[in-house]
Structure formats: C-alpha cells, structure tokens
Design a protein around this motif. Structure first.
Motif, short mmCIF file in Angstrom:
data_model
loop_
_atom_site.label_atom_id
_atom_site.label_comp_id
_atom_site.label_asym_id
_atom_site.label_seq_id
_atom_site.Cartn_x
_atom_site.Cartn_y
_atom_site.Cartn_z
N MET A 141 -14.75 -34.50 2.83
CA MET A 141 -13.58 -33.98 2.63
C MET A 141 -13.38 -33.60 1.00
O MET A 141 -14.25 -33.91 0.28
CB MET A 141 -12.49 -35.28 2.63
N GLN A 142 -12.68 -32.51 0.87
CA GLN A 142 -12.32 -32.31 -0.79
C GLN A 142 -11.46 -32.79 -1.18
O GLN A 142 -10.30 -33.20 -0.79
CB GLN A 142 -12.09 -30.79 -0.57
N THR A 143 -11.41 -33.29 -2.48
CA THR A 143 -10.52 -34.19 -3.05
C THR A 143 -10.18 -33.33 -4.60
O THR A 143 -10.89 -32.73 -5.22
CB THR A 143 -11.31 -35.29 -3.54
N LYS A 144 -8.72 -33.36 -4.80
CA LYS A 144 -8.32 -32.70 -5.88
C LYS A 144 -7.32 -33.70 -6.33
O LYS A 144 -6.37 -34.27 -5.49
CB LYS A 144 -7.85 -31.23 -5.62
N GLY A 145 -6.93 -33.88 -7.80
CA GLY A 145 -5.95 -34.58 -8.24
C GLY A 145 -4.65 -33.73 -8.04
O GLY A 145 -4.41 -32.51 -8.10
N HIS A 146 -3.31 -34.45 -8.44
CA HIS A 146 -2.13 -33.90 -8.29
C HIS A 146 -1.07 -34.82 -8.99
O HIS A 146 -0.88 -36.11 -8.61
CB HIS A 146 -1.57 -33.68 -6.80
N ASN A 147 -0.51 -34.44 -9.94
CA ASN A 147 0.29 -35.22 -10.70
C ASN A 147 1.50 -35.68 -9.85
O ASN A 147 2.22 -34.84 -9.14
CB ASN A 147 1.03 -34.32 -12.16
N GLY A 148 1.71 -37.05 -9.94
CA GLY A 148 2.72 -37.48 -9.21
C GLY A 148 4.16 -37.27 -9.67
O GLY A 148 4.94 -37.57 -8.69
N ASP A 149 4.24 -36.62 -10.71
CA ASP A 149 5.73 -36.03 -11.06
C ASP A 149 6.08 -34.88 -10.37
O ASP A 149 7.17 -34.39 -10.23
CB ASP A 149 6.01 -35.91 -12.44
N GLY A 150 5.05 -34.11 -9.59
CA GLY A 150 5.25 -32.62 -9.29
C GLY A 150 5.43 -32.66 -7.86
O GLY A 150 5.28 -33.74 -7.20
N SER A 151 5.73 -31.53 -7.52
CA SER A 151 5.94 -31.26 -5.91
C SER A 151 4.59 -31.42 -5.22
O SER A 151 3.61 -30.58 -5.68
CB SER A 151 6.50 -29.86 -5.74
N LEU A 152 4.61 -32.07 -4.15
CA LEU A 152 3.43 -31.96 -3.30
C LEU A 152 3.51 -30.86 -2.07
O LEU A 152 2.65 -30.93 -1.47
CB LEU A 152 3.39 -33.35 -2.47
N GLN A 153 4.32 -29.99 -2.17
CA GLN A 153 4.56 -29.16 -0.95
C GLN A 153 3.47 -27.91 -1.20
O GLN A 153 2.91 -27.76 -0.11
CB GLN A 153 5.94 -28.31 -1.19
N ASP A 154 2.79 -27.64 -2.15
CA ASP A 154 1.75 -26.74 -2.23
C ASP A 154 0.43 -27.32 -2.12
O ASP A 154 -0.52 -26.47 -1.67
CB ASP A 154 1.57 -26.14 -3.86
N ALA A 155 0.27 -28.66 -1.64
CA ALA A 155 -0.82 -29.30 -1.41
C ALA A 155 -0.97 -29.37 0.16
O ALA A 155 -1.91 -29.82 0.45
CB ALA A 155 -1.00 -30.65 -1.96
N TRP A 159 -1.46 -38.22 -7.36
CA TRP A 159 -1.99 -38.07 -5.96
C TRP A 159 -3.26 -37.50 -5.86
O TRP A 159 -3.23 -36.32 -6.40
CB TRP A 159 -0.73 -37.25 -5.54
N ALA A 160 -4.09 -38.11 -5.38
CA ALA A 160 -5.42 -37.50 -4.85
C ALA A 160 -5.16 -36.82 -3.63
O ALA A 160 -4.62 -37.48 -2.60
CB ALA A 160 -6.48 -38.78 -4.84
N VAL A 161 -5.44 -35.52 -3.19
CA VAL A 161 -5.18 -34.81 -2.13
C VAL A 161 -6.52 -34.46 -1.57
O VAL A 161 -7.62 -33.94 -2.23
CB VAL A 161 -4.45 -33.42 -2.29
N ARG A 162 -6.81 -35.21 -0.43
CA ARG A 162 -7.93 -34.76 0.26
C ARG A 162 -7.79 -34.06 1.55
O ARG A 162 -7.07 -34.42 2.30
CB ARG A 162 -8.65 -36.30 0.79
N THR A 163 -8.76 -33.07 1.65
CA THR A 163 -8.55 -32.31 2.93
C THR A 163 -9.97 -32.28 3.37
O THR A 163 -10.94 -32.11 3.04
CB THR A 163 -8.03 -30.97 2.55
#
Length: 209
Positions: free
Chosen positions: A1-15, A204-208
């Motif tokens: 899986m690929q992992t990237k960070g995502h600020n918890g205050d921002g939108s997750l829609q693009d992830a 948020w850590a986003v794993r795909t």
C-alpha cells in the motif's frame, strides 16, 4: 500500500476516488471522525446527491442535525437504515419543502445481516433510475462486531462492498481500532482499496493499494 499524510483540518475528498469503498480508522467519539464523515458524504452539490446512512450508534435525528449544521442544504434523497437501539421517530427528518426525500428504515435486530443486506440492496435499486451521485456511511463496524463474529462480518462486507462497487457508490465504513484487536483490523482492512487512519497528531494517513 502507498501511504501519504493528510492534515486533519483539511478536506479528505481529494484523497478518495469516486466509487471507492473506504475504511475510516479513528476513535468512535472524536471531532475529526465526525468531520471526516460529513466531508466524505458531501462530495457534490446536495441537490444532486443520494445519501445512504447506516446507523448503529446514532439516531437519524442526530445525523441530520449534524448534516444541516455542516453542509446546510439537505441532499436530494436521504435514506437511513437505523439499526437496533438507534431507531427513533422519523419526525425530524421529514422533507419540509416537498423536494427532498428522507426515509428511515428500522432494523430491530443488530445482528441480522441478511435483513440489512436486503434493505441496502432495495435502496440501491430504488436509486438506480436517477442520475444523482450516491454516497454511503456505515456507522459503525465497531458496533456490528458486537453482534456478529469476524468471519460473518467479513463475508457480509465482501458482498456489500461488491454491490457498492457495481453501483458506483462512494462509501465509507467507520472502525475504532482501539476497540478491536490487531487481527480484526488487519482482516477488515484487506477488503478496502483506501484506508484513512487518524494518528496521534490529528493527521490522516491515507493508504491506497
């Protein structure tokens, strides 16, 4: 899986890709969990959305109040499947202007996965004829695991995510990793192409795959 960070205050829609089934790993009671849920349910203009909400732990009244506070305009179609003790009067979710359809289906037995699957299939079939974007929230797998064993839940989710995929539904499922053992989390994670996990820093850590 690929992992990237995502600020918890921002939108997750693009992830999250449209039509994906997403596992949200975060505490059941947390502001970031609530924000992420509403973010993932409001992908489009509400007037062009079908919203399906499976609620084990919250009443439809509470869900609709959060939606109105966060998003404002109600979705074109809003359907709740209210499970077990969360079942409440539908009085607070009636469409006041006659242009929105909000329906509450009650399922008294939390462990009746056959009945739940039938209800969800009926909703998808009813919406199949419209052109709206369909999004769904399953709240929560943590609660479901109190009424059914892991193998049963896994088989149910395997079928359900397949139905959502076939119908082009963007769906997210909540699971509190602190309330489950590592094997349970690992087993259920394998069903999803995208996993969002809230870390201790509120990101948020986003794993795909």
């Amino acid at each position: 899986m690929q992992t990237k960070g995502h600020n918890g205050d921002g939108s997750l829609q693009d992830a999250v890709e449209r039509g994906a089934c997403v596992l949200v790993l975060s505490p059941s009671i947390h502001d970031a969990t609530d924000d992420a849920c509403l973010d993932l349910l409001s992908l489009d203009d509400p007037s062009e959305q079908n919203v399906l909400w499976v609620a084990y732990t919250r009443s439809p009244d509470a869900c609709i109040q959060d939606w109105v506070s966060s998003v404002g305009e109600r979705p074109r179609n809003l359907r709740f499947v209210s499970v077990g003790e969360t079942t409440r009067s539908a009085s607070a979710v009636s469409g006041g202007d006659g242009t929105r359809g909000e329906v509450v289906d009650a399922l008294s037995s939390p462990g009746d996965l056959t009945g739940l699957g039938i209800k969800l299939s009926e909703v998808l079939k009813a919406w199949d004829s419209n052109d709206n974007e369909t999004v769904a929230c399953f709240d929560s797998l943590t609660a479901l695991l109190q009424y059914a064993d892991l193998q049963t839940v896994y088989k149910f989710l395997h079928v359900l995510t397949g139905r959502f995929d076939a119908a082009g539904v963007t769906a997210h499922f909540h699971l509190d990793p602190d309330a489950c053992d590592d094997q349970t989390v690992s087993t259920l994670t394998s069903l999803f192409d995208t996993v969002l996990e809230l870390d201790d820093d509120g990101e948020w850590a986003v794993r795909t795959r």
